[in-house]
Design an enzyme around this catalytic site. Structure first.
Site, PDB file in Angstrom:
ATOM      1  N   SER A   1      40.879  34.659  35.264  1.00 40.57           N
ATOM      2  CA  SER A   1      39.748  35.412  35.439  1.00 40.57           C
ATOM      3  C   SER A   1      39.923  36.815  34.798  1.00 40.57           C
ATOM      4  O   SER A   1      40.880  37.658  35.214  1.00 40.57           O
ATOM      5  CB  SER A   1      39.142  35.609  36.819  1.00 40.57           C
ATOM      6  OG  SER A   1      38.050  36.481  36.762  1.00 40.57           O
TER       7      SER A   1
ATOM      8  N   HIS B   1      38.338  32.547  32.424  1.00 41.17           N
ATOM      9  CA  HIS B   1      37.246  32.606  33.176  1.00 41.17           C
ATOM     10  C   HIS B   1      36.652  33.710  33.110  1.00 41.17           C
ATOM     11  O   HIS B   1      37.159  34.796  33.061  1.00 41.17           O
ATOM     12  CB  HIS B   1      37.659  32.201  34.608  1.00 41.17           C
ATOM     13  CG  HIS B   1      36.673  32.049  35.653  1.00 41.17           C
ATOM     14  ND1 HIS B   1      36.074  30.798  35.824  1.00 41.17           N
ATOM     15  CD2 HIS B   1      36.143  33.042  36.414  1.00 41.17           C
ATOM     16  CE1 HIS B   1      35.266  30.881  37.019  1.00 41.17           C
ATOM     17  NE2 HIS B   1      35.408  32.185  37.308  1.00 41.17           N
TER      18      HIS B   1
ATOM     19  N   ASP C   1      33.551  36.075  34.652  1.00 40.17           N
ATOM     20  CA  ASP C   1      32.880  36.402  36.051  1.00 40.17           C
ATOM     21  C   ASP C   1      31.823  37.490  35.509  1.00 40.17           C
ATOM     22  O   ASP C   1      32.057  38.576  35.718  1.00 40.17           O
ATOM     23  CB  ASP C   1      33.851  37.220  37.110  1.00 40.17           C
ATOM     24  CG  ASP C   1      34.520  35.775  37.602  1.00 40.17           C
ATOM     25  OD1 ASP C   1      34.104  34.943  38.171  1.00 40.17           O
ATOM     26  OD2 ASP C   1      35.807  36.011  37.815  1.00 40.17           O
TER      27      ASP C   1
ATOM     28  N   MET D   1      28.354  39.394  36.845  1.00 39.31           N
ATOM     29  CA  MET D   1      27.880  39.713  37.985  1.00 39.31           C
ATOM     30  C   MET D   1      26.719  40.853  37.605  1.00 39.31           C
ATOM     31  O   MET D   1      26.930  41.695  36.815  1.00 39.31           O
ATOM     32  CB  MET D   1      28.699  40.780  38.910  1.00 39.31           C
ATOM     33  CG  MET D   1      29.822  39.764  39.202  1.00 39.31           C
ATOM     34  SD  MET D   1      31.040  40.715  40.401  1.00 39.31           S
ATOM     35  CE  MET D   1      32.338  39.849  40.253  1.00 39.31           C
TER      36      MET D   1
ATOM     37  N   HIS E   1      31.212  31.955  34.392  1.00 39.63           N
ATOM     38  CA  HIS E   1      30.740  31.939  35.703  1.00 39.63           C
ATOM     39  C   HIS E   1      29.689  33.030  35.981  1.00 39.63           C
ATOM     40  O   HIS E   1      30.043  34.231  36.031  1.00 39.63           O
ATOM     41  CB  HIS E   1      32.006  32.144  36.610  1.00 39.63           C
ATOM     42  CG  HIS E   1      31.745  31.937  38.134  1.00 39.63           C
ATOM     43  ND1 HIS E   1      32.494  32.499  39.068  1.00 39.63           N
ATOM     44  CD2 HIS E   1      30.326  31.701  38.695  1.00 39.63           C
ATOM     45  CE1 HIS E   1      31.729  32.470  40.258  1.00 39.63           C
ATOM     46  NE2 HIS E   1      30.575  31.822  40.046  1.00 39.63           N
TER      47      HIS E   1
ATOM     48  N   MET F   1      27.235  35.022  38.188  1.00 39.41           N
ATOM     49  CA  MET F   1      26.859  35.232  39.531  1.00 39.41           C
ATOM     50  C   MET F   1      25.708  36.089  39.335  1.00 39.41           C
ATOM     51  O   MET F   1      25.711  37.210  39.766  1.00 39.41           O
ATOM     52  CB  MET F   1      28.131  35.764  40.125  1.00 39.41           C
ATOM     53  CG  MET F   1      29.304  35.059  40.641  1.00 39.41           C
ATOM     54  SD  MET F   1      30.656  35.756  41.052  1.00 39.41           S
ATOM     55  CE  MET F   1      31.130  36.154  39.279  1.00 39.41           C
TER      56      MET F   1
ATOM     57  N   MET G   1      33.711  28.350  45.423  1.00 34.03           N
ATOM     58  CA  MET G   1      34.126  29.695  45.771  1.00 34.03           C
ATOM     59  C   MET G   1      34.937  29.786  47.145  1.00 34.03           C
ATOM     60  O   MET G   1      34.635  29.202  48.172  1.00 34.03           O
ATOM     61  CB  MET G   1      33.011  30.692  46.018  1.00 34.03           C
ATOM     62  CG  MET G   1      32.033  30.736  44.909  1.00 34.03           C
ATOM     63  SD  MET G   1      32.867  31.361  43.410  1.00 34.03           S
ATOM     64  CE  MET G   1      33.760  33.037  44.018  1.00 34.03           C
TER      65      MET G   1
ATOM     66  N   GLY H   1      31.725  38.341  44.371  1.00 37.43           N
ATOM     67  CA  GLY H   1      31.390  39.618  43.904  1.00 37.43           C
ATOM     68  C   GLY H   1      32.489  40.473  43.845  1.00 37.43           C
ATOM     69  O   GLY H   1      32.350  41.430  42.907  1.00 37.43           O
TER      70      GLY H   1
ATOM     71  N   GLY I   1      37.073  40.826  42.942  1.00 40.99           N
ATOM     72  CA  GLY I   1      38.392  40.274  42.766  1.00 40.99           C
ATOM     73  C   GLY I   1      39.276  40.605  43.952  1.00 40.99           C
ATOM     74  O   GLY I   1      38.932  41.693  44.664  1.00 40.99           O
ATOM     75  N   GLY I   2      40.196  39.899  44.058  1.00 40.50           N
ATOM     76  CA  GLY I   2      41.322  40.100  45.069  1.00 40.50           C
ATOM     77  C   GLY I   2      41.155  40.275  46.698  1.00 40.50           C
ATOM     78  O   GLY I   2      41.474  40.993  47.374  1.00 40.50           O
TER      79      GLY I   2
ATOM     80  N   ASP J   1      37.916  29.065  43.247  1.00 38.38           N
ATOM     81  CA  ASP J   1      37.716  30.577  42.765  1.00 38.38           C
ATOM     82  C   ASP J   1      37.960  31.520  43.835  1.00 38.38           C
ATOM     83  O   ASP J   1      36.928  31.464  44.720  1.00 38.38           O
ATOM     84  CB  ASP J   1      36.464  30.795  41.772  1.00 38.38           C
ATOM     85  CG  ASP J   1      36.345  32.029  40.930  1.00 38.38           C
ATOM     86  OD1 ASP J   1      37.147  32.683  41.213  1.00 38.38           O
ATOM     87  OD2 ASP J   1      35.441  32.281  40.469  1.00 38.38           O
ATOM     88  N   GLY J   2      39.075  32.333  43.738  1.00 34.80           N
ATOM     89  CA  GLY J   2      38.963  33.408  44.820  1.00 34.80           C
ATOM     90  C   GLY J   2      40.408  33.333  45.657  1.00 34.80           C
ATOM     91  O   GLY J   2      40.549  32.323  46.356  1.00 34.80           O
ATOM     92  N   GLY J   3      41.038  34.285  45.517  1.00 34.46           N
ATOM     93  CA  GLY J   3      42.278  34.373  46.515  1.00 34.46           C
ATOM     94  C   GLY J   3      43.176  33.371  46.171  1.00 34.46           C
ATOM     95  O   GLY J   3      44.108  32.993  47.155  1.00 34.46           O
TER      96      GLY J   3
ATOM     97  N   GLY K   1      42.522  35.610  39.238  1.00 35.25           N
ATOM     98  CA  GLY K   1      42.390  36.894  38.628  1.00 35.25           C
ATOM     99  C   GLY K   1      43.576  37.716  39.000  1.00 35.25           C
ATOM    100  O   GLY K   1      44.486  37.918  38.233  1.00 35.25           O
ATOM    101  N   SER K   2      43.428  38.333  40.164  1.00 39.08           N
ATOM    102  CA  SER K   2      44.410  39.630  40.412  1.00 39.08           C
ATOM    103  C   SER K   2      45.796  38.845  40.278  1.00 39.08           C
ATOM    104  O   SER K   2      46.843  39.645  40.066  1.00 39.08           O
ATOM    105  CB  SER K   2      44.105  40.109  42.103  1.00 39.08           C
ATOM    106  OG  SER K   2      43.806  39.188  42.451  1.00 39.08           O
TER     107      SER K   2
HETATM  108  C1  DX5 Z   1      34.786  36.705  42.570  1.00 37.03           C
HETATM  109  C2  DX5 Z   1      35.191  36.013  41.061  1.00 37.03           C
HETATM  110  C3  DX5 Z   1      36.449  35.871  40.980  1.00 37.03           C
HETATM  111  C4  DX5 Z   1      37.500  36.730  41.190  1.00 37.03           C
HETATM  112  C5  DX5 Z   1      38.779  35.906  41.532  1.00 37.03           C
HETATM  113  O1  DX5 Z   1      33.420  36.978  42.517  1.00 37.03           O
HETATM  114  O2  DX5 Z   1      34.503  34.816  41.028  1.00 37.03           O
HETATM  115  O3  DX5 Z   1      36.609  34.783  39.815  1.00 37.03           O
HETATM  116  O4  DX5 Z   1      37.870  37.242  39.805  1.00 37.03           O
HETATM  117  O5  DX5 Z   1      39.783  36.909  41.630  1.00 37.03           O
HETATM  118  P1  DX5 Z   1      40.955  36.955  42.521  1.00 37.03           P
HETATM  119  O6  DX5 Z   1      41.727  35.844  41.836  1.00 37.03           O
HETATM  120  O7  DX5 Z   1      41.571  38.225  42.528  1.00 37.03           O
HETATM  121  O8  DX5 Z   1      40.473  36.506  43.959  1.00 37.03           O
HETATM  122 ZN    ZN Z   2      34.717  33.195  38.955  1.00 38.07          ZN
END
Ligand code: DX5
Ligand code: ZN
Length: 215
Positions: free
Chosen positions: A6, A31, A33, A35, A64, A66, A135, A140, A142-143, A173-175, A195-196
């Protein structure tokens, strides 16, 4: 395992450099994101940044959104040359109509569910989408920490896909990290967004390879 890093966690001051390692890596897609500060309590980036990234990126884009009223932006996402357009179930009223419009624009439609939205809402649209994004954090930021109930939803979604004869991929997606990635692979996920964990790694290319090796 397919892996979609991401961009949200990239160094925006060095996008050329980030896209260089990304293009050299074994990542399957990028990916993006988006927002809007309304659907989610944060704002990320929009079309000018994505157009720049699309020019630099040699792999498919997974957008993606949001945002509220994502259907308004189908032509702009198509103009990017994206492969997937991910819209939130919670942001739409006429799911079936929007999915058809996305496909007519030459994009692969994907539907995203927030952590509190049950898999069962997909019963009548699962055969119309090419991917479902679950999700595993509240969208909203990352991390954030992975929500473990997602694992159960992956199993339920796999059952629904099989029952209906759908070809949809299951994306999470996420964590995502090695630990949660392994659990997700065992539960039946097809695509991991990270992402992170990837962009923050000392060796992002090796981190992509490690995630790709999960099965
Ligand atoms: C959250 C995003 C994710 C996010 C994932 O709103 O949709 O794509 O970037 O980030 P990590 O992998 O750091 O949880
Ligand atoms: Zn995403």
């Amino acid at each position: 395992m397919l892996v979609a890093p991401s961009l949200l966690s990239a160094d925006f001051g060095n996008l050329e450099r980030e896209m260089q390692w990304f293009n050299e890596s074994h990542a399957d897609m990028l990916h993006l994101d988006v927002m809007d500060g309304v659907f989610v309590p944060n704002i990320s980036f929009g079309f000018p940044v994505m157009r720049h990234v699309a020019r630099l990126c040699q792999k498919p884009l997974d957008v993606h959104l949001m945002i509220v009223e994502p259907q308004k932006f189908i032509p702009q996402v198509a103009d990017l040359g994206a492969r997937y357009m991910n819209v939130h179930f919670e942001a739409l009223t006429h799911h079936h109509r929007v999915i058809q419009q996305i496909r007519e624009a030459g994009l692969k439609p994907a539907i995203t569910l927030c952590p509190s939205t049950p898999v069962a809402v997909l019963e009548d649209i699962i055969c119309d989408v090419d991917m479902v994004l679950l999700m595993s954090v509240n969208p909203g930021f990352g991390g954030q920490k992975f929500i473990p109930q997602t694992l159960q939803k992956v199993v339920q979604l796999r059952e629904l896909i099989q029952k209906k004869g759908s070809h949809a991929l299951i994306e999470i997606d996420g964590g995502v990290n090695m630990e949660t990635g392994k659990q997700l692979a065992e539960a039946g996920a097809d695509v991991l967004v990270a992402g992170s964990f990837v962009f923050g790694a000392a060796n992002p290319k090796a981190t992509v390879d490690a995630l790709k090796g999960l099965s």
